[in-house]
Motif scaffolding. Structure first.
Motif, PDB file in Angstrom:
ATOM      1  N   GLU A  27       0.825  -1.210   0.000  1.00 29.92           N
ATOM      2  CA  GLU A  27       0.000   0.000   0.000  1.00 29.92           C
ATOM      3  C   GLU A  27       0.857   1.257   0.000  1.00 29.92           C
ATOM      4  O   GLU A  27       0.511   2.255  -0.652  1.00 29.92           O
ATOM      5  N   ASN A  30       1.853   1.634  -3.562  1.00 30.92           N
ATOM      6  CA  ASN A  30       0.740   2.078  -4.406  1.00 30.92           C
ATOM      7  C   ASN A  30       0.475   3.568  -4.247  1.00 30.92           C
ATOM      8  O   ASN A  30       0.229   4.278  -5.234  1.00 30.92           O
ATOM      9  N   HIS A  31       0.499   4.047  -3.015  1.00 33.58           N
ATOM     10  CA  HIS A  31       0.279   5.471  -2.775  1.00 33.58           C
ATOM     11  C   HIS A  31       1.371   6.307  -3.438  1.00 33.58           C
ATOM     12  O   HIS A  31       1.080   7.313  -4.106  1.00 33.58           O
ATOM     13  N   TYR A  56      -7.641  12.403  -4.346  1.00 41.84           N
ATOM     14  CA  TYR A  56      -7.144  11.075  -3.962  1.00 41.84           C
ATOM     15  C   TYR A  56      -6.997  10.975  -2.442  1.00 41.84           C
ATOM     16  O   TYR A  56      -7.441   9.990  -1.822  1.00 41.84           O
ATOM     17  N   ILE A  57      -6.376  11.972  -1.833  1.00 41.92           N
ATOM     18  CA  ILE A  57      -6.166  11.954  -0.376  1.00 41.92           C
ATOM     19  C   ILE A  57      -7.500  12.010   0.350  1.00 41.92           C
ATOM     20  O   ILE A  57      -7.730  11.265   1.318  1.00 41.92           O
ATOM     21  N   GLU A  60      -9.127   8.641   0.256  1.00 41.27           N
ATOM     22  CA  GLU A  60      -8.484   7.713   1.178  1.00 41.27           C
ATOM     23  C   GLU A  60      -8.879   7.997   2.622  1.00 41.27           C
ATOM     24  O   GLU A  60      -9.133   7.078   3.402  1.00 41.27           O
ATOM     25  N   TYR A 120       2.013  17.169   0.833  1.00 41.13           N
ATOM     26  CA  TYR A 120       1.864  16.334  -0.364  1.00 41.13           C
ATOM     27  C   TYR A 120       2.421  16.993  -1.610  1.00 41.13           C
ATOM     28  O   TYR A 120       2.596  16.331  -2.639  1.00 41.13           O
ATOM     29  N   THR A 149       3.402  11.415   2.683  1.00 39.03           N
ATOM     30  CA  THR A 149       1.961  11.359   2.414  1.00 39.03           C
ATOM     31  C   THR A 149       1.462   9.916   2.462  1.00 39.03           C
ATOM     32  O   THR A 149       0.397   9.636   3.016  1.00 39.03           O
ATOM     33  N   ALA A 150       2.236   8.998   1.887  1.00 39.22           N
ATOM     34  CA  ALA A 150       1.873   7.581   1.949  1.00 39.22           C
ATOM     35  C   ALA A 150       1.846   7.099   3.399  1.00 39.22           C
ATOM     36  O   ALA A 150       0.942   6.346   3.798  1.00 39.22           O
ATOM     37  N   LEU A 153      -1.346   8.283   5.123  1.00 43.75           N
ATOM     38  CA  LEU A 153      -2.527   7.492   4.764  1.00 43.75           C
ATOM     39  C   LEU A 153      -2.507   6.118   5.437  1.00 43.75           C
ATOM     40  O   LEU A 153      -3.543   5.628   5.899  1.00 43.75           O
ATOM     41  N   GLU A 154      -1.338   5.499   5.493  1.00 44.21           N
ATOM     42  CA  GLU A 154      -1.225   4.180   6.102  1.00 44.21           C
ATOM     43  C   GLU A 154      -1.429   4.237   7.623  1.00 44.21           C
ATOM     44  O   GLU A 154      -2.092   3.378   8.208  1.00 44.21           O
TER      45      GLU A 154
END
Length: 318
Positions: A27, A30-31, A56-57, A60, A120, A149-150, A153-154
């Motif tokens: 993941e 992917n981000h 996108y953000i 998510e 981001y 940023t990834a 999100l994670e």
């Protein structure tokens, strides 16, 4: 046959829970792949590419179950862009912070907040902040700061799945226009969505994708809250990291805006590199397993500080 079906059901249920509660390298990858794609043109403030990244953000945040303030994940602001020396009339564009939160379950402590942030944006197709002479090519910014940023999100996904452990509330912010002078974080602290006095700690991730072979991770500002230096050292070592923890060293990214408002901060990164602010900051150089470990470091920091009744007290390091 019934036993096989039951086993399949249990296995699929376990996998579903695991995928929601644990950070995964797939993941993260992917981000980052989405964020650095050519169609997003280096994530420069303003324009269609910027809107695509914000969308996108936002998607998510909504997907993992973050709540929005005032039914809106976007905090729109105007950004005055940096220009090359000798250029007059710097353009001004609309861009956004993306903000979501998890409410804590303690009736009193839920009104205190820990903020996790990462910018981001990047340099677009080059410009005054570039360390390369190249112009008109995509500055991918895989480490700076698609990696942060990834991670945002994670970690949001992980903490949302463990929200029953949170006494304090946690705010997640993807900042816009950091590369233009910390503009997104400056706008947030001047236009806060909660009283600044209720924000007890701000953790910022900027370039967390290049953990080296010595597992060095840098934590600046750990002395801005009580017991922070020792806590970050012990936690890091328990995870197999070699943390380089500074009481001060508050500078260089969006946590500075919060520190200037007398809010305790941590600035987390994995160090500089020759590809900084060049088109060569690409996915191939990201240490995905290393970033996963850094995400665990930050997740456990938040879980610890958000699940205790102990006060988090600001300590000035100037």
């Amino acid at each position: 046959m019934k036993k096989l079906a039951l086993f399949s059901l249990i296995f699929s249920s376990y996998f579903s829970v695991f995928s929601q509660t644990e950070v995964t390298t797939s993941e993260i990858k992917n981000h980052i792949e989405f964020l650095i794609s050519d169609k997003n043109q280096g994530r420069y403030p303003g324009g269609k590419a910027n809107k695509r990244v914000v969308k996108y953000i936002k998607k998510e945040f909504k997907h993992v179950g973050l709540q929005a303030f005032n039914n809106n994940y976007k905090q729109v602001f105007k950004a005055k862009l940096r220009v090359e020396k000798g250029t007059d009339n710097a353009p001004e564009v609309n861009t956004s912070n993306v903000v979501g939160f998890i409410e804590g379950h303690d009736p009193l402590l839920k009104n205190e907040y820990i903020v996790l942030g990462a910018h981001y944006d990047h340099l677009g197709l080059g410009g005054p902040s570039s360390k390369s002479e190249k112009r008109g090519v995509v500055y991918h910014g895989a480490d700076d700061n698609a990696s942060g940023t990834a991670a945002l999100l994670e970690i949001a996904e992980k903490l949302a799945a463990n929200k029953d452990q949170l006494k304090r509330s946690v705010i997640f912010i993807a900042f816009g226009a950091e590369e233009q002078g910390l503009l997104g974080s400056k706008y947030f602290v001047e236009n806060p969505l909660v009283p600044l006095s209720q924000i007890k700690l701000m953790i910022n991730m900027d370039m967390v994708g290049r953990l080296n072979k010595n597992n060095h991770v840098y934590a600046g500002g750990a002395g801005t809250f009580n017991g922070g230096v020792e806590f970050m050292k012990v936690l890091g070592k328990s995870l197999g990291l070699n943390p380089i923890v500074h009481a001060g060293s508050v500078g260089g990214s969006d946590h500075v805006s919060f520190y200037k408002k007398n809010i305790s901060v941590l600035g987390i990164h994995t160090g500089g590199h020759p590809q900084y602010h060049t088109p060569e900051d690409t996915l191939e150089l990201i240490n995905l397993e290393g970033e996963k470990l850094v995400c665990e470091y930050i997740s456990q920091t938040i879980l610890s500080k958000a699940s205790t009744h102990n006060n988090i007290e600001f300590i000035n390091q100037d």
